[in-house]
Each structure stands twice: as structure tokens, then as C-alpha cells.
Write a protein that holds these residues in place. Structure first.
Motif, PDB file in Angstrom:
ATOM      1  N   TYR A  21     -32.720  31.397 -33.978  1.00 25.58           N
ATOM      2  CA  TYR A  21     -31.966  30.338 -34.656  1.00 25.58           C
ATOM      3  C   TYR A  21     -32.701  29.856 -35.909  1.00 25.58           C
ATOM      4  CZ  TYR A  21     -28.371  29.694 -31.052  1.00 25.58           C
ATOM      5  OH  TYR A  21     -27.305  29.863 -30.205  1.00 25.58           O
ATOM      6  N   GLN A  22     -34.031  29.764 -35.843  1.00 29.59           N
ATOM      7  CA  GLN A  22     -34.794  29.360 -37.027  1.00 29.59           C
ATOM      8  C   GLN A  22     -34.611  30.373 -38.156  1.00 29.59           C
ATOM      9  OE1 GLN A  22     -38.674  28.992 -35.224  1.00 29.59           O
ATOM     10  NE2 GLN A  22     -38.511  26.768 -35.097  1.00 29.59           N
ATOM     11  N   LEU A  23     -34.670  31.654 -37.828  1.00 29.73           N
ATOM     12  CA  LEU A  23     -34.455  32.696 -38.828  1.00 29.73           C
ATOM     13  C   LEU A  23     -33.042  32.605 -39.412  1.00 29.73           C
ATOM     14  CD1 LEU A  23     -35.418  35.204 -40.330  1.00 29.73           C
ATOM     15  CD2 LEU A  23     -34.713  36.568 -38.354  1.00 29.73           C
ATOM     16  N   ALA A  24     -32.063  32.383 -38.539  1.00 31.58           N
ATOM     17  CA  ALA A  24     -30.677  32.246 -39.010  1.00 31.58           C
ATOM     18  C   ALA A  24     -30.548  31.041 -39.942  1.00 31.58           C
ATOM     19  CB  ALA A  24     -29.723  32.111 -37.826  1.00 31.58           C
ATOM     20  N   GLY A  25     -31.231  29.954 -39.628  1.00 34.36           N
ATOM     21  CA  GLY A  25     -31.202  28.774 -40.481  1.00 34.36           C
ATOM     22  C   GLY A  25     -31.820  29.036 -41.845  1.00 34.36           C
ATOM     23  N   LEU A  26     -32.857  29.857 -41.875  1.00 37.43           N
ATOM     24  CA  LEU A  26     -33.472  30.215 -43.154  1.00 37.43           C
ATOM     25  C   LEU A  26     -32.575  31.125 -43.981  1.00 37.43           C
ATOM     26  CD1 LEU A  26     -37.148  30.858 -42.008  1.00 37.43           C
ATOM     27  CD2 LEU A  26     -36.308  28.943 -43.385  1.00 37.43           C
ATOM     28  N   ARG A  27     -31.897  32.031 -43.314  1.00 34.05           N
ATOM     29  CA  ARG A  27     -31.010  32.965 -44.024  1.00 34.05           C
ATOM     30  C   ARG A  27     -29.716  32.316 -44.485  1.00 34.05           C
ATOM     31  NH1 ARG A  27     -31.416  38.772 -40.920  1.00 34.05           N
ATOM     32  NH2 ARG A  27     -33.590  39.169 -41.484  1.00 34.05           N
ATOM     33  N   HIS A  28     -29.264  31.302 -43.742  1.00 32.22           N
ATOM     34  CA  HIS A  28     -28.000  30.620 -44.050  1.00 32.22           C
ATOM     35  C   HIS A  28     -28.253  29.105 -44.048  1.00 32.22           C
ATOM     36  CE1 HIS A  28     -26.068  34.476 -43.402  1.00 32.22           C
ATOM     37  NE2 HIS A  28     -26.753  34.571 -42.273  1.00 32.22           N
ATOM     38  N   PRO A  29     -28.940  28.610 -45.079  1.00 34.45           N
ATOM     39  CA  PRO A  29     -29.402  27.220 -45.050  1.00 34.45           C
ATOM     40  C   PRO A  29     -28.314  26.153 -45.026  1.00 34.45           C
ATOM     41  CG  PRO A  29     -29.806  28.219 -47.197  1.00 34.45           C
ATOM     42  CD  PRO A  29     -29.324  29.312 -46.296  1.00 34.45           C
ATOM     43  N   PHE A  30     -27.080  26.494 -45.380  1.00 32.64           N
ATOM     44  CA  PHE A  30     -26.023  25.476 -45.399  1.00 32.64           C
ATOM     45  C   PHE A  30     -25.080  25.592 -44.207  1.00 32.64           C
ATOM     46  CE2 PHE A  30     -27.326  26.132 -49.833  1.00 32.64           C
ATOM     47  CZ  PHE A  30     -27.844  24.871 -50.062  1.00 32.64           C
ATOM     48  N   ASP A  31     -25.417  26.424 -43.247  1.00 33.54           N
ATOM     49  CA  ASP A  31     -24.622  26.604 -42.028  1.00 33.54           C
ATOM     50  C   ASP A  31     -25.224  25.726 -40.935  1.00 33.54           C
ATOM     51  OD1 ASP A  31     -23.266  27.402 -39.763  1.00 33.54           O
ATOM     52  OD2 ASP A  31     -23.758  29.532 -39.981  1.00 33.54           O
ATOM     53  N   PRO A  32     -24.470  24.777 -40.398  1.00 34.65           N
ATOM     54  CA  PRO A  32     -25.032  23.897 -39.370  1.00 34.65           C
ATOM     55  C   PRO A  32     -25.223  24.579 -38.012  1.00 34.65           C
ATOM     56  CG  PRO A  32     -22.726  23.373 -39.714  1.00 34.65           C
ATOM     57  CD  PRO A  32     -23.104  24.393 -40.759  1.00 34.65           C
ATOM     58  N   ASN A  33     -24.549  25.698 -37.770  1.00 34.59           N
ATOM     59  CA  ASN A  33     -24.583  26.312 -36.438  1.00 34.59           C
ATOM     60  C   ASN A  33     -25.971  26.727 -35.957  1.00 34.59           C
ATOM     61  OD1 ASN A  33     -21.777  26.069 -35.724  1.00 34.59           O
ATOM     62  ND2 ASN A  33     -21.407  27.511 -37.385  1.00 34.59           N
ATOM     63  N   PRO A  34     -26.814  27.341 -36.802  1.00 30.31           N
ATOM     64  CA  PRO A  34     -28.159  27.647 -36.310  1.00 30.31           C
ATOM     65  C   PRO A  34     -28.944  26.395 -35.918  1.00 30.31           C
ATOM     66  CG  PRO A  34     -27.723  28.881 -38.318  1.00 30.31           C
ATOM     67  CD  PRO A  34     -26.592  27.909 -38.136  1.00 30.31           C
ATOM     68  N   TRP A  35     -28.724  25.316 -36.652  1.00 31.31           N
ATOM     69  CA  TRP A  35     -29.434  24.068 -36.343  1.00 31.31           C
ATOM     70  C   TRP A  35     -28.951  23.465 -35.025  1.00 31.31           C
ATOM     71  CZ3 TRP A  35     -33.735  23.136 -38.786  1.00 31.31           C
ATOM     72  CH2 TRP A  35     -33.928  23.741 -40.025  1.00 31.31           C
ATOM     73  N   ILE A  36     -27.655  23.607 -34.757  1.00 32.35           N
ATOM     74  CA  ILE A  36     -27.138  23.133 -33.465  1.00 32.35           C
ATOM     75  C   ILE A  36     -27.782  23.939 -32.343  1.00 32.35           C
ATOM     76  CG2 ILE A  36     -25.085  22.985 -32.001  1.00 32.35           C
ATOM     77  CD1 ILE A  36     -23.468  22.513 -34.618  1.00 32.35           C
ATOM     78  N   GLY A  37     -27.754  25.269 -32.490  1.00 39.76           N
ATOM     79  CA  GLY A  37     -28.352  26.131 -31.472  1.00 39.76           C
ATOM     80  C   GLY A  37     -29.823  25.839 -31.279  1.00 39.76           C
ATOM     81  N   LEU A  38     -30.547  25.682 -32.377  1.00 45.45           N
ATOM     82  CA  LEU A  38     -31.973  25.376 -32.299  1.00 45.45           C
ATOM     83  C   LEU A  38     -32.197  24.046 -31.586  1.00 45.45           C
ATOM     84  CD1 LEU A  38     -34.918  25.970 -32.981  1.00 45.45           C
ATOM     85  CD2 LEU A  38     -34.520  24.930 -35.235  1.00 45.45           C
ATOM     86  N   GLY A  39     -31.408  23.046 -31.952  1.00 46.78           N
ATOM     87  CA  GLY A  39     -31.554  21.729 -31.319  1.00 46.78           C
ATOM     88  C   GLY A  39     -31.306  21.776 -29.822  1.00 46.78           C
ATOM     89  N   LEU A  40     -30.293  22.519 -29.400  1.00 49.07           N
ATOM     90  CA  LEU A  40     -29.997  22.605 -27.971  1.00 49.07           C
ATOM     91  C   LEU A  40     -31.092  23.373 -27.241  1.00 49.07           C
ATOM     92  CD1 LEU A  40     -26.133  23.154 -28.053  1.00 49.07           C
ATOM     93  CD2 LEU A  40     -27.419  21.031 -27.685  1.00 49.07           C
ATOM     94  N   CYS A  41     -31.659  24.395 -27.878  1.00 50.07           N
ATOM     95  CA  CYS A  41     -32.800  25.111 -27.270  1.00 50.07           C
ATOM     96  C   CYS A  41     -34.005  24.184 -27.144  1.00 50.07           C
ATOM     97  CB  CYS A  41     -33.181  26.336 -28.097  1.00 50.07           C
ATOM     98  SG  CYS A  41     -32.054  27.719 -27.964  1.00 50.07           S
ATOM     99  N   GLN A  42     -34.286  23.431 -28.197  1.00 45.75           N
ATOM    100  CA  GLN A  42     -35.422  22.511 -28.162  1.00 45.75           C
ATOM    101  C   GLN A  42     -35.225  21.456 -27.086  1.00 45.75           C
ATOM    102  OE1 GLN A  42     -34.942  21.616 -32.308  1.00 45.75           O
ATOM    103  NE2 GLN A  42     -36.800  22.733 -32.883  1.00 45.75           N
ATOM    104  N   LYS A  43     -34.007  20.966 -26.962  1.00 46.15           N
ATOM    105  CA  LYS A  43     -33.707  19.986 -25.914  1.00 46.15           C
ATOM    106  C   LYS A  43     -33.934  20.615 -24.542  1.00 46.15           C
ATOM    107  CE  LYS A  43     -29.684  18.122 -24.152  1.00 46.15           C
ATOM    108  NZ  LYS A  43     -28.296  17.780 -24.262  1.00 46.15           N
ATOM    109  N   GLY A  44     -33.459  21.843 -24.369  1.00 50.55           N
ATOM    110  CA  GLY A  44     -33.625  22.551 -23.104  1.00 50.55           C
ATOM    111  C   GLY A  44     -35.077  22.840 -22.775  1.00 50.55           C
ATOM    112  N   ARG A  45     -35.909  22.993 -23.805  1.00 46.41           N
ATOM    113  CA  ARG A  45     -37.339  23.238 -23.607  1.00 46.41           C
ATOM    114  C   ARG A  45     -38.123  21.947 -23.423  1.00 46.41           C
ATOM    115  NH1 ARG A  45     -37.891  25.842 -28.726  1.00 46.41           N
ATOM    116  NH2 ARG A  45     -39.961  24.926 -28.740  1.00 46.41           N
ATOM    117  N   GLY A  46     -37.436  20.806 -23.456  1.00 44.31           N
ATOM    118  CA  GLY A  46     -38.102  19.532 -23.232  1.00 44.31           C
ATOM    119  C   GLY A  46     -38.779  18.957 -24.463  1.00 44.31           C
ATOM    120  N   ASP A  47     -38.266  19.260 -25.641  1.00 42.98           N
ATOM    121  CA  ASP A  47     -38.820  18.724 -26.881  1.00 42.98           C
ATOM    122  C   ASP A  47     -37.753  17.878 -27.586  1.00 42.98           C
ATOM    123  OD1 ASP A  47     -40.178  18.154 -29.208  1.00 42.98           O
ATOM    124  OD2 ASP A  47     -40.659  20.254 -29.680  1.00 42.98           O
TER     125      ASP A  47
END
Length: 130
Positions: A21-47
Motif C-alpha cells: 500500500y505504501q508503494l501504491a501511495g507513492l506511485r499514485h499520490p492523489f489516490d486515497p485508496n492506498p492510504w485507506i488500505g494502509l490505515g486499516l493495516c496499521q490499525k490491524g497491526r495495533g498502531d
């Protein structure tokens, strides 16, 4: 890339999915979807701190699904920010109502009531906008 990250999440590899998701966010900086996915992963990892930041970025990039705010509210609660959680849940309820999503609106309003009740039992007060 997001499809690959979703497969990693399904396989239980939240760390790997976060990297994708971080790589996707770098490749597509104006797409919110990678950030949503990253946020949900971080939440799931307890961060919750990192998750709150990623979900805020997604929101700033135009992600407007009420569920996004509900996830961010949960992060605020884990970080001890009840006022900010209530703000996000109030916005969730408003946006869900505007979309005709009665179930999400009802869950958000119940969550607000539970937070306020919990804070009252602890002798703390959460700001009331309504």
C-alpha cells in the motif's frame, strides 16, 4: 498494486500489505485508496497513531465514505482522544444520513452515546455539540 495488497491482507500478511500500500501511495499520490488500505493495516497491526494519520491523508485526498471516519474514530479512542472520536462519529452519522445509510448512522450515534456514557462514569466530560 492494491489488488495484490488485498490478497496479502486476506492471507493475514498485514506487514507485507502495508509495504505494498505504501508503494501504491507513492506511485499514485492523489489516490486515497492506498492510504485507506494502509490505515486499516496499521490499525490491524495495533498502531492507531499511524493509522489515524493514513486515514486523515485518505480523507484529505477526497475519500468520503462514512466508514472511513468510523475507523479513524476508533484510532482516536485507542489514543485516548474521546473528543476527536466523537467529532468523527458525528460526521459519520451526518454523512451516512445524507447517503440514506441508516445502519451506519445508527451505529455511529450508538457509539457516541457509549463514549459519552463511558466518560461520564470515569468522571470525564466529552464535549456535546448537539
Amino acid at each position: 498494486l492494491c489488488a495484490h495488497a488485498k490478497r496479502l491482507v486476506a492471507a493475514g500478511d498485514l506487514e507485507g500489505a502495508s509495504r505494498v500500500y505504501q508503494l501504491a501511495g507513492l506511485r499514485h499520490p492523489f489516490d486515497p485508496n492506498p492510504w485507506i488500505g494502509l490505515g486499516l493495516c496499521q490499525k490491524g497491526r495495533g498502531d492507531p497513531g499511524a493509522a489515524e494519520l493514513s486515514l486523515t491523508v485518505a480523507r484529505a485526498l477526497g475519500a468520503d465514505h462514512p466508514g472511513l471516519l468510523a475507523h479513524r474514530a476508533e484510532c482516536h479512542l485507542r489514543l485516548g482522544r474521546a473528543d476527536r472520536a466523537v467529532d468523527d462519529l458525528e460526521n459519520t452519522a451526518r454523512e451516512a444520513s445524507a447517503l440514506g445509510d441508516d445502519a451506519t448512522e445508527s451505529r455511529a450515534l450508538r457509539s457516541i452515546a457509549l463514549i459519552r456514557d463511558s466518560q461520564a462514569h470515569r468522571g470525564q466530560e466529552v464535549r456535546h455539540d448537539h
